[in-house]
Write a protein that holds these residues in place. Structure first.
Motif, PDB file in Angstrom:
ATOM      1  N   LEU A   1     -41.850 -14.109  12.655  1.00 56.06           N
ATOM      2  CA  LEU A   1     -40.642 -14.861  12.322  1.00 56.06           C
ATOM      3  C   LEU A   1     -39.395 -13.981  12.332  1.00 56.06           C
ATOM      4  CD1 LEU A   1     -42.129 -16.963   9.383  1.00 56.06           C
ATOM      5  CD2 LEU A   1     -41.527 -17.795  11.664  1.00 56.06           C
ATOM      6  N   GLY A   2     -39.564 -12.713  12.683  1.00 53.62           N
ATOM      7  CA  GLY A   2     -38.414 -11.806  12.729  1.00 53.62           C
ATOM      8  C   GLY A   2     -38.002 -11.278  11.374  1.00 53.62           C
ATOM      9  N   ARG A   3     -38.810 -11.477  10.357  1.00 56.48           N
ATOM     10  CA  ARG A   3     -38.499 -11.004   9.002  1.00 56.48           C
ATOM     11  C   ARG A   3     -39.182  -9.642   8.809  1.00 56.48           C
ATOM     12  NH1 ARG A   3     -40.055 -16.472   5.821  1.00 56.48           N
ATOM     13  NH2 ARG A   3     -39.905 -15.096   3.983  1.00 56.48           N
ATOM     14  N   PHE A   4     -38.618  -8.636   9.484  1.00 59.15           N
ATOM     15  CA  PHE A   4     -39.303  -7.362   9.622  1.00 59.15           C
ATOM     16  C   PHE A   4     -39.380  -6.562   8.323  1.00 59.15           C
ATOM     17  CE2 PHE A   4     -37.600  -8.011  14.052  1.00 59.15           C
ATOM     18  CZ  PHE A   4     -38.818  -8.417  14.568  1.00 59.15           C
ATOM     19  N   ASP A   5     -38.343  -6.628   7.481  1.00 56.95           N
ATOM     20  CA  ASP A   5     -38.389  -5.886   6.221  1.00 56.95           C
ATOM     21  C   ASP A   5     -39.504  -6.411   5.324  1.00 56.95           C
ATOM     22  OD1 ASP A   5     -36.282  -4.277   6.975  1.00 56.95           O
ATOM     23  OD2 ASP A   5     -34.756  -5.559   6.046  1.00 56.95           O
ATOM     24  N   GLU A   6     -39.590  -7.737   5.197  1.00 57.09           N
ATOM     25  CA  GLU A   6     -40.659  -8.330   4.393  1.00 57.09           C
ATOM     26  C   GLU A   6     -42.029  -8.036   5.007  1.00 57.09           C
ATOM     27  OE1 GLU A   6     -39.520 -12.514   2.989  1.00 57.09           O
ATOM     28  OE2 GLU A   6     -38.101 -12.110   4.613  1.00 57.09           O
ATOM     29  N   ALA A   7     -42.096  -8.091   6.327  1.00 51.28           N
ATOM     30  CA  ALA A   7     -43.359  -7.805   7.001  1.00 51.28           C
ATOM     31  C   ALA A   7     -43.812  -6.385   6.712  1.00 51.28           C
ATOM     32  CB  ALA A   7     -43.206  -8.018   8.504  1.00 51.28           C
ATOM     33  N   THR A   8     -42.882  -5.448   6.754  1.00 51.56           N
ATOM     34  CA  THR A   8     -43.215  -4.046   6.481  1.00 51.56           C
ATOM     35  C   THR A   8     -43.772  -3.876   5.075  1.00 51.56           C
ATOM     36  OG1 THR A   8     -41.527  -3.276   8.043  1.00 51.56           O
ATOM     37  CG2 THR A   8     -42.278  -1.716   6.368  1.00 51.56           C
TER      38      THR A   8
ATOM     39  N   ALA B   1     -29.590 -16.872  22.104  1.00 57.03           N
ATOM     40  CA  ALA B   1     -28.924 -17.448  20.932  1.00 57.03           C
ATOM     41  C   ALA B   1     -29.940 -17.777  19.842  1.00 57.03           C
ATOM     42  CB  ALA B   1     -28.148 -18.699  21.338  1.00 57.03           C
ATOM     43  N   GLU B   2     -31.075 -18.339  20.235  1.00 57.81           N
ATOM     44  CA  GLU B   2     -32.117 -18.659  19.258  1.00 57.81           C
ATOM     45  C   GLU B   2     -32.640 -17.383  18.593  1.00 57.81           C
ATOM     46  OE1 GLU B   2     -35.005 -20.774  21.487  1.00 57.81           O
ATOM     47  OE2 GLU B   2     -33.800 -22.620  21.636  1.00 57.81           O
ATOM     48  N   PHE B   3     -32.804 -16.326  19.381  1.00 55.66           N
ATOM     49  CA  PHE B   3     -33.316 -15.074  18.833  1.00 55.66           C
ATOM     50  C   PHE B   3     -32.323 -14.461  17.853  1.00 55.66           C
ATOM     51  CE2 PHE B   3     -33.881 -10.399  19.244  1.00 55.66           C
ATOM     52  CZ  PHE B   3     -35.123 -10.322  18.633  1.00 55.66           C
ATOM     53  N   ARG B   4     -31.027 -14.480  18.203  1.00 57.56           N
ATOM     54  CA  ARG B   4     -30.013 -13.940  17.296  1.00 57.56           C
ATOM     55  C   ARG B   4     -30.016 -14.687  15.966  1.00 57.56           C
ATOM     56  NH1 ARG B   4     -26.957 -13.569  22.148  1.00 57.56           N
ATOM     57  NH2 ARG B   4     -26.030 -15.612  21.732  1.00 57.56           N
ATOM     58  N   GLN B   5     -30.202 -15.998  16.027  1.00 59.46           N
ATOM     59  CA  GLN B   5     -30.217 -16.792  14.803  1.00 59.46           C
ATOM     60  C   GLN B   5     -31.421 -16.453  13.936  1.00 59.46           C
ATOM     61  OE1 GLN B   5     -30.196 -21.003  15.534  1.00 59.46           O
ATOM     62  NE2 GLN B   5     -29.926 -21.537  13.376  1.00 59.46           N
ATOM     63  N   ARG B   6     -32.571 -16.224  14.546  1.00 56.96           N
ATOM     64  CA  ARG B   6     -33.780 -15.932  13.787  1.00 56.96           C
ATOM     65  C   ARG B   6     -33.775 -14.535  13.190  1.00 56.96           C
ATOM     66  NH1 ARG B   6     -36.450 -18.603  17.999  1.00 56.96           N
ATOM     67  NH2 ARG B   6     -36.942 -16.629  18.995  1.00 56.96           N
ATOM     68  N   THR B   7     -33.163 -13.596  13.879  1.00 54.50           N
ATOM     69  CA  THR B   7     -33.267 -12.190  13.467  1.00 54.50           C
ATOM     70  C   THR B   7     -31.984 -11.640  12.862  1.00 54.50           C
ATOM     71  OG1 THR B   7     -32.658 -11.464  15.701  1.00 54.50           O
ATOM     72  CG2 THR B   7     -35.006 -11.744  15.217  1.00 54.50           C
ATOM     73  N   GLY B   8     -31.016 -12.509  12.615  1.00 59.12           N
ATOM     74  CA  GLY B   8     -29.791 -12.042  11.971  1.00 59.12           C
ATOM     75  C   GLY B   8     -28.904 -11.212  12.867  1.00 59.12           C
TER      76      GLY B   8
END
Length: 538
Positions: free
Chosen positions: A337-344, A525-532
């Motif tokens: 989901l692109g939530r890399f900090d939480e994933a880490t 655009a979709e990727f930028r929205q998901r990953t901030g």
């Protein structure tokens, strides 16, 4: 008068009396998907910036092996040894202890009854069965022999004793007991069931099927023989018959959670994850205390790409099954989901609980690759290889990482090592093709990449790189074909759309090229929205 066959019953438990003889081996399914090479190399990435189409090679993917094994081991503790207990306890160790205590209590009750009924062969038979479950082999054999001595027509006792002989390598003695049991009572469920297991182990599927089907006719509601027959059908690729048998069981007892669970596992093995999710949900409706089933449900949801649901499920455990594998699956879903900090954070928790969970370390390396932290990724993959030199995925990703920082010779060595260890895997040839492509050696690149496509035609990364090599070699029509097939495999691959657009421009097909460029912008655009705000390189 012929003795009526005794049902195999255990209060609150699953019916799997012969699990110790020959456990059913399930094909473990795997939620991980390979990270895009181009996601790291800056040549275009997946629209999610993290994962691409799953690469299923002939040997199967090695990733998530530990997690799948642990999930099924936990379930095995519940189902193979002492059954599907109704304990209202969410800790897997406590569930096991509760089930063992149930058996010990049953043993005490039987001993108390035998003080009053010392010549009851049926009680000695049941005592022998319980002691086999508890691992008290010597006492179990003594009880079963006592039952046979009291009543030579006791077919169940002979069947149980044959099980012990089979598991201790005395197959001839076990077979003699089974034959005797079937002569005493041709309609004894256990004797027919064990005979089916015996002939299946001897690779005599026709005879195995004959006895298993007979056992099912004797006791249509018993799960053990049906489970074994379904496994036999699946092994022979008779999937329609396997499905029909599971449907029959569900129709026979639609409120039985163990039957629902078996059907859920079957759907998962068949890759029909939507049906598997529904069945797992039904199991939990019937018995909400089955925490390991929740983990399998999360795994099936992951395979469907429902990462939000996986995160919601695994984040909301309340004192539940806190295996390192659950943190790992949660971390991987968060990364998707692109939530890399939480994933880490979750992946590190998994490693704290189990430092040798290599797949969690690989996922941390992948996140570092996505963030262009090549040195951190390199160190993560090398740590895995120090512990497990044969880990194909770790070596492949290490090669990609070395390639991304310009260490082409070292990357080439890793790919050659990979080919030497696994010549029928695509990864090593893919890597060699990529190195040759960067060096401008189109002939070598095309040769290696064509081989990679032969080994794994379902991998979008390989087709995209092959398409780029073909385009540079002037074979534009073939390049269009490769990019088109890559998009068919994974429509969200922005790099495939971008490279296709460039080739279409060269062919003068400007209108089609414009549509592909528009698709690239939408995916970005979709990727930028998901990953901030992260950007997709092209």
């Amino acid at each position: 008068m012929r003795q009526r066959p005794r049902r195999w019953k255990r209060s609150g438990t699953w019916n799997r009396p012969a699990s110790r003889l020959r456990p059913v081996h399930r094909q473990q399914y795997n939620p991980l998907r390979m990270l895009s090479r181009d996601d790291i190399m800056g040549r275009g990435t997946a629209s999610e910036g993290y994962s691409v189409h799953c690469a299923h090679s002939r040997l199967g993917m090695l990733a998530c092996r530990v997690m799948a094994v642990m999930i099924f081991l936990v379930l095995a503790v519940m189902t193979l040894t002492v059954g599907f207990v109704s304990a209202q306890d969410n800790g897997n160790g406590d569930i096991y202890r509760h089930a063992v205590e149930q058996l010990r209590q049953k043993e005490r009750q039987l001993l108390a009854r035998l003080e009053q009924q010392q010549n009851d062969a049926a009680l000695y038979t049941e005592l022998g069965r319980v002691r086999l479950e508890l691992g008290k082999s010597a006492e179990a054999v003594a009880a079963l022999k006592k039952a046979i001595a009291l009543d030579p027509q006791q077919a169940d006792a002979r069947a149980h004793l044959s099980l012990y002989y089979f598991q201790t390598g005395r197959e001839a003695a076990g077979e003699d007991l089974l034959k005797a049991a079937l002569m005493i009572d041709p309609y004894n469920y256990l004797a027919n069931y064990y005979a089916g297991l015996l002939y299946r182990r001897r690779n005599q599927p026709l005879r195995a099927e004959l006895y298993l089907r007979k056992a099912i006719r004797i006791e249509p509601g018993q799960l053990a023989a049906s489970r074994e027959l379904v496994s036999l059908y699946a092994e022979q690729k008779r999937f329609a018959e396997a499905e029909a048998e599971l449907d029959r069981l569900c129709n026979h007892d639609p409120q039985n959670p163990q039957i629902r669970y078996e059907r859920a596992v079957f759907w998962a093995q068949m890759g029909r994850y939507a049906e598997a999710v529904k069945e797992y949900e039904q199991v939990l409706v019937l018995n909400p205390a089955l925490v390991p089933v929740k983990l399998e449900l999360a795994l099936a949801a992951f395979r469907l790409g429902d990462y939000q649901r996986v995160v919601a499920m695994l984040s909301n455990y309340e004192g539940g099954l806190r295996l390192p594998e659950s943190f790992y699956l949660l971390g991987h879903s968060l990364a998707e989901l692109g939530r890399f900090d939480e994933a880490t954070t979750q992946l590190k928790r998994a490693l704290e609980l189990k430092p040798d969970l290599h797949d969690a370390r690989i996922q941390l390396g992948r996140i570092a690759m996505t963030r262009r932290e090549a040195h951190a990724a390199r160190d993560a993959f090398r740590r895995v290889l120090e512990a497990q030199p044969g880990h194909i995925q770790a070596r492949y990703l290490l090669g990609i990482t070395l390639e991304s920082i310009g260490e082409l010779e070292q990357a080439e060595k890793e790919y050659m090592e990979l080919i030497g260890r696994a010549p029928d895997r695509f990864e090593g040839f893919h890597g060699l093709g990529a190195v040759a492509f960067r060096r401008g050696d189109d002939q070598t690149a095309l040769q290696a990449l064509h081989r990679a496509v032969q080994l794994n035609p379902q991998h979008a990364d390989v087709r995209i790189l092959l398409g780029r090599a073909l385009a540079r070699a002037g074979q534009l029509a073939s390049a269009v074909e490769q990019f088109t097939q890559a998009i068919a495999l994974n429509p969200s691959r922005a790099d495939a759309h971008y490279q296709l657009a460039l080739v279409l421009q060269r062919l003068g097909r400007h209108e089609e090229a414009a549509k592909e460029f528009a698709t690239v912008e939408r995916l970005n655009a979709e990727f930028r929205q998901r990953t901030g705000g992260m950007e997709l390189p092209r």
